[in-house]
Design a protein around this motif. Structure first.
Motif, short mmCIF file in Angstrom:
data_model
loop_
_atom_site.label_atom_id
_atom_site.label_comp_id
_atom_site.label_asym_id
_atom_site.label_seq_id
_atom_site.Cartn_x
_atom_site.Cartn_y
_atom_site.Cartn_z
N GLY A 91 -2.08 0.71 11.69
CA GLY A 91 -2.50 -0.64 11.32
C GLY A 91 -2.84 -0.77 9.85
N ILE A 92 -3.57 0.20 9.33
CA ILE A 92 -3.96 0.15 7.92
C ILE A 92 -2.71 0.27 7.03
N LEU A 93 -1.82 1.20 7.36
CA LEU A 93 -0.62 1.38 6.54
C LEU A 93 0.28 0.15 6.59
N THR A 94 0.40 -0.47 7.76
CA THR A 94 1.21 -1.70 7.86
C THR A 94 0.64 -2.78 6.96
N ALA A 95 -0.67 -2.95 7.02
CA ALA A 95 -1.31 -3.98 6.20
C ALA A 95 -1.10 -3.73 4.71
N LEU A 96 -1.11 -2.47 4.31
CA LEU A 96 -0.96 -2.15 2.89
C LEU A 96 0.45 -2.41 2.37
N HIS A 97 1.41 -2.62 3.25
CA HIS A 97 2.78 -2.89 2.80
C HIS A 97 3.00 -4.34 2.37
N PHE A 98 2.10 -5.24 2.73
CA PHE A 98 2.32 -6.65 2.36
C PHE A 98 2.43 -6.87 0.85
N PRO A 99 1.57 -6.24 0.03
CA PRO A 99 1.72 -6.45 -1.42
C PRO A 99 3.02 -5.89 -1.98
N LEU A 100 3.67 -4.99 -1.23
CA LEU A 100 4.91 -4.38 -1.72
C LEU A 100 6.16 -5.18 -1.37
N LEU A 101 6.09 -5.93 -0.28
CA LEU A 101 7.31 -6.52 0.26
C LEU A 101 7.99 -7.51 -0.67
#
Length: 447
Positions: A91-101
């Motif tokens: 969950g934490i890693l998925t959330a951290l991908h939003f700024p990268l997308l």
């Protein structure tokens, strides 16, 4: 207050804690499904077929990855409380991908953009696999009887729609900040922070909700093959859900194009329509719970499927500027989509529990891994199919969302928004009627 209402209120605390785990999954699906394809074709100027392939490949890989994550989860040490560390990490890693997308803005070269997007999506989907497999499996440990299953699933649907709502507001922000990395990054960071909070809420406040797991030897990859070969309600539900999500993938990929190029609106209008759809799906949950209690989950699932299909067909009739009619169809789609999501997820949990009884094996991780893989890959294949349709019918890629499109491309958008998804719902209905019988589904179980 009726006995059923008093019973449902008993699940309120657990529903609030359990349902929050769905937020990150739903926001990720909503943002990527609604914005990623048009972002890649009409901001990064990537060809539609290539963009659709980039979106599809990491998710189709989930057909292998998610079951393997399920097997790995099944082998985690008991002192780690089963799947919980995997749920938190994913969950934490998925959330951290939003700024990268959405960071490869229009100043990134056309040669670098496809590779960057593919790399980010590969790692994002790996993180999402850890989250979704763990979260899906936890439902079977919390809910047992059909009434409890339906009520708790309605809370999951509620949080799902909340996540969709959050993701649906993104186009409005996207409309004003596209091309300005500083502002868009702040928006992505806000979504990332909210998703992290939801995962932490689920992790820390459901520790005592799950029942003890029955002793079962750790799963092996060979068990996956046996699971799919064995005729069961679970296998039938996997097929039904796969077709349903394939149709949804096509329609979601087409939605932004439909609002922009067919109706002649902007991303602000897209946000308003998605919010309308989501709000109605959320508000209708108590009605679907009551209907399922009255006529059973199976018939309720059929009613919802028919309603979604009719809403899809209605989009064929819309012409430029018919925004009010568009809002009406979005509202109709939202009401019936809320019922469809509730019933498919509730029946999935029931199928996992039935599988345990029939086979004598408690395999929620493995079964959830297969389910999650089908969900993501079917949705991605739907996006890919729509991308091929756009490429075939001549969508013009560009670095502007205002680019005029030829009539052939508009025809392709209508096919993706209305005709192909409606055919998918028709096939879903046929599979429900032929593959599931009332005696297969525990529709009246007590709480």
């Amino acid at each position: 207050m009726t006995d059923a209402a008093r019973s449902d209120r008993r699940y309120l605390p657990t529903g609030l804690r359990f349902g929050a785990g769905q937020v990150t999954v739903s926001v990720f699906f909503q943002v990527t499904s609604l914005l990623l394809l048009p972002f890649m074709t009409n901001v990064l100027a990537i060809q539609a077929a290539l963009a659709a392939t980039i979106i599809m490949l990491p998710k189709v890989a989930s057909m292998v990855l998610d079951p393997l994550v399920g097997v790995a989860s099944d082998r985690m040490p008991a002192r780690w409380r089963d799947r919980r560390p995997l749920l938190l990490l994913g969950g934490i890693l998925t959330a951290l991908h939003f700024p990268l997308l959405f960071n490869p803005f229009e100043d990134m070269s056309s040669a670098l953009a496809p590779g960057y997007m593919l790399a980010v999506l590969v790692t994002a989907n790996l993180a999402l696999s850890m989250l979704t497999v763990s979260y899906l499996a936890s439902a079977a440990d919390i809910a047992s009887a059909a009434r409890a299953r339906t009520v708790l699933t309605s809370w999951r649907v509620g949080f799902h729609m909340g996540g969709v709502l959050l993701g649906g507001l993104a186009p409005l922000l996207f409309h004003y900040v596209c091309g300005y990395s500083e502002f868009y990054t702040k928006m992505a960071l806000l979504i990332s922070t909210l998703c992290c909070a939801a995962v932490l809420w689920n992790y820390f406040f459901t520790r005592r909700a799950a029942r003890p797991r029955p002793p079962t030897p750790p799963a092996r990859f060979g068990d996956l093959v046996a699971t799919l070969r064995h005729p069961s309600m679970y296998r039938t539900m996997v097929g039904i859900y796969g077709v349903k999500y394939l149709a949804n993938g096509i329609q979601y990929a087409a939605m932004a194009y439909f609002v922009l190029f067919v109706l002649g609106g902007d991303l602000g209008l897209l946000s308003a329509m998605v919010v309308t759809m989501t709000a109605l799906a959320l508000a209708s949950q108590p009605l679907w719970v009551r209907l399922a209690a009255r006529i059973g989950e199976l018939r309720t699932f059929q009613v919802a499927t028919v309603g979604i299909g009719l809403a899809f067909l209605g989009y064929v009739l819309l012409r430029p500027g018919q925004f009010t009619a568009g809002f009406g169809l979005m509202a109709m789609q939202g009401v019936f989509a809320g019922g469809g999501a509730l019933m498919s997820w509730s029946l999935f949990v029931g199928a996992v529990q039935r599988y345990t009884v029939e086979r004598g094996e408690h395999r929620p991780e493995l079964l959830s891994g297969v389910w999650s893989a089908v969900e993501k890959s079917a949705f991605a294949i739907g996006v890919f199919i729509f991308g091929l349709v756009l490429q075939w019918l001549g969508l013009v890629p560009s670095r502007s969302l205002d680019t005029l499109q030829p009539d052939s491309a508009l025809t392709g958008i209508r096919l993706g928004m209305a005709v192909l998804p409606a055919l998918g719902m028709l096939l879903t209905l046929v599979m429900i009627r032929r593959g599931l019988a009332p005696h297969d589904v525990d529709t009246r179980g007590s709480a």
